[in-house]
Design a protein around this motif. Structure first.
Motif, PDB file in Angstrom:
ATOM      1  N   ASN A 339       0.864  -1.260   0.009  1.00  0.00           N
ATOM      2  CA  ASN A 339       0.058   0.017  -0.091  1.00  0.00           C
ATOM      3  C   ASN A 339       0.946   1.184  -0.090  1.00  0.00           C
ATOM      4  OD1 ASN A 339      -2.453  -1.421   0.106  1.00  0.00           O
ATOM      5  ND2 ASN A 339      -2.681  -1.114   2.254  1.00  0.00           N
ATOM      6  N   ILE A 340       1.920   1.175   0.855  1.00  0.00           N
ATOM      7  CA  ILE A 340       2.643   2.339   0.762  1.00  0.00           C
ATOM      8  C   ILE A 340       3.415   2.458  -0.471  1.00  0.00           C
ATOM      9  CG2 ILE A 340       5.108   3.463   1.813  1.00  0.00           C
ATOM     10  CD1 ILE A 340       4.159   1.680   4.374  1.00  0.00           C
ATOM     11  N   ASN A 341       3.986   1.505  -1.130  1.00  0.00           N
ATOM     12  CA  ASN A 341       4.708   1.607  -2.371  1.00  0.00           C
ATOM     13  C   ASN A 341       3.744   2.050  -3.595  1.00  0.00           C
ATOM     14  OD1 ASN A 341       6.848   0.611  -1.430  1.00  0.00           O
ATOM     15  ND2 ASN A 341       6.768  -1.709  -2.268  1.00  0.00           N
ATOM     16  N   GLU A 342       2.586   1.733  -3.713  1.00  0.00           N
ATOM     17  CA  GLU A 342       1.654   2.123  -4.706  1.00  0.00           C
ATOM     18  C   GLU A 342       1.274   3.598  -4.371  1.00  0.00           C
ATOM     19  OE1 GLU A 342      -1.458  -0.897  -4.010  1.00  0.00           O
ATOM     20  OE2 GLU A 342      -0.364  -2.485  -4.891  1.00  0.00           O
ATOM     21  N   ALA A 343       0.895   3.896  -3.147  1.00  0.00           N
ATOM     22  CA  ALA A 343       0.614   5.319  -2.787  1.00  0.00           C
ATOM     23  C   ALA A 343       1.782   6.425  -3.294  1.00  0.00           C
ATOM     24  CB  ALA A 343       0.112   5.423  -1.492  1.00  0.00           C
ATOM     25  N   ILE A 344       2.946   5.926  -3.242  1.00  0.00           N
ATOM     26  CA  ILE A 344       3.995   6.967  -3.514  1.00  0.00           C
ATOM     27  C   ILE A 344       4.610   6.668  -5.076  1.00  0.00           C
ATOM     28  CG2 ILE A 344       4.566   7.195  -1.111  1.00  0.00           C
ATOM     29  CD1 ILE A 344       6.813   5.468  -1.359  1.00  0.00           C
ATOM     30  N   GLY A 345       3.951   5.741  -5.789  1.00  0.00           N
ATOM     31  CA  GLY A 345       4.473   5.894  -6.987  1.00  0.00           C
ATOM     32  C   GLY A 345       5.080   4.519  -7.669  1.00  0.00           C
ATOM     33  N   PHE A 346       5.528   3.533  -6.760  1.00  0.00           N
ATOM     34  CA  PHE A 346       5.840   2.272  -7.416  1.00  0.00           C
ATOM     35  C   PHE A 346       4.937   1.486  -8.304  1.00  0.00           C
ATOM     36  CE2 PHE A 346       8.794   3.250  -3.675  1.00  0.00           C
ATOM     37  CZ  PHE A 346       9.978   2.429  -4.190  1.00  0.00           C
TER      38      PHE A 346
END
Length: 359
Positions: A339-346
């Motif tokens: 979720n963190i990755n997806e939220a910041i653009g990964f």
């Protein structure tokens, strides 16, 4: 025309890459790069020979070795093995390196059998191996025992399935564009810092780790082997102290690499409870790799994972402005970190499947 017999010999590990006997070791790194390119189009997932050699030269914490398959003078495949040195370690970690040009002629079977023989000889009862998979759908899809994730079958996964390996877990390989707009990362970091409050503070350094942080860093590194999601993969709990931190960093930095660490310290106890590492090779224009990332179990729920990831990405932009992307692997069941990755653009670019076999 008579068939050239297959021979398998121990991989020669040179003292220096400039030595006369370094050709096999260099070929191993190039073969790994070729296979990462063939399988998922990402050759930079493979370390260079210069990045590999320091770890292979130091057997204190892990013993690395390999075998080379030849037909005549031609190298047709290799297998590398890593043996953790904890007393409780049961597994041999294996990487099977057979390119498309020589796959399907028995090379992969012979190398896999040689690896299992070596594992037994060294008292190991498990063999673990990872296969790479592209992010696409096809008729035959594989789902691990965790139930999280699915990947298309490949010749390597077919080989492992037919040889008694069990697909235990899936990891997602994601990339972040370091040249993209940094404002979403800054905003996410500010929100996470507000949520964490005054109980936590950020500390950061470039490796080598300052002496005052080594013991605390050793404690949080040890939790990677116990706290990170790993399905039913059997990993021995690692023993860490300040001396092991120093050894690890000598191996990482000895190849001209650079590593940035951002950690979170619990203010009242002084303990380091979360960290993120970003690493780049001697070529500062190359891909950045995320190494360790962890939040200690009892400190989860305070957005500390978001803090260490975002703070290090922003720091890295200043330190390494020419690196194009960050590459990272995360377990598919680790939804909070994804979720963190997806939220910041990964964005996902490939997958790694974890296989295990009792021998």
């Amino acid at each position: 025309m008579p068939h050239t017999p297959l021979t398998i010999t121990r991989l020669v590990v040179p003292a220096e890459l400039s030595d006369d006997n370094a050709a096999e070791f260099r070929a191993c790194a190039e073969l790994n790069r070729l296979i990462c390119d063939e399988q998922v189009g990402l050759p930079d997932l493979a370390p260079s020979a210069a990045q590999m050699l320091p770890s292979w030269s130091d057997n204190t914490d892990s013993v690395d070795l390999g075998f080379v398959a030849r037909e005549g003078q031609q190298i047709v495949g290799m297998v590398t093995m890593s043996f953790a040195q904890e007393a409780e370690a049961r597994a041999a970690e294996v990487d099977l390196l057979v390119p498309e040009a020589t796959w399907g002629h028995g090379v992969e079977d012979a190398l896999l059998a040689r690896a299992e023989t070596e594992a037994r000889a060294r008292g190991r009862s498990l063999v673990q191996l990872w296969s790479l998979h592209p992010p696409r759908e096809q008729q035959q899809m594989l789902v691990p025992r965790t139930g999280w994730g699915r990947v298309p079958a490949t010749p390597l996964s077919d080989l492992l399935s037919s040889n008694g390996f069990t697909l235990e877990q899936m990891e997602r390989n994601s990339k972040y564009d370091l040249q993209s707009d940094a404002d979403p990362v800054r905003e996410t970091l500010a929100e996470a810092m507000m949520a964490a409050g005054n109980d936590y503070e950020v500390v950061e350094w470039n490796m080598p780790t300052p002496p005052e942080f080594r013991e605390g860093f050793a404690e949080v590194l040890a939790r990677l082997s116990t706290d990170a999601p790993s399905g039913d993969m059997d990993f021995a709990a690692q023993n860490w102290d300040a001396e092991r931190v120093v050894r690890r960093e000598a191996r990482l930095l000895g190849a001209g690499q650079a590593v940035s660490v951002v950690a979170v310290r619990h203010v009242s106890s002084g303990a380091l409870v979360a960290f993120n590492e970003l690493l780049i090779g001697a070529d500062r224009t190359s891909v950045t790799h995320q190494f360790g990332t962890l939040v200690s179990k009892k400190h989860r729920g305070h957005r500390l994972g978001t803090i260490v990831k975002c703070a290090n990405l922003l720091r890295w932009r200043e330190l390494m402005p020419q690196s194009p992307v960050v590459s990272t692997f995360n377990a598919e069941e680790n939804r909070p970190m994804l979720n963190i990755n997806e939220a910041i653009g990964f964005r996902p670019v490939s997958y790694a499947a974890a296989w295990q076999k009792e021998i």
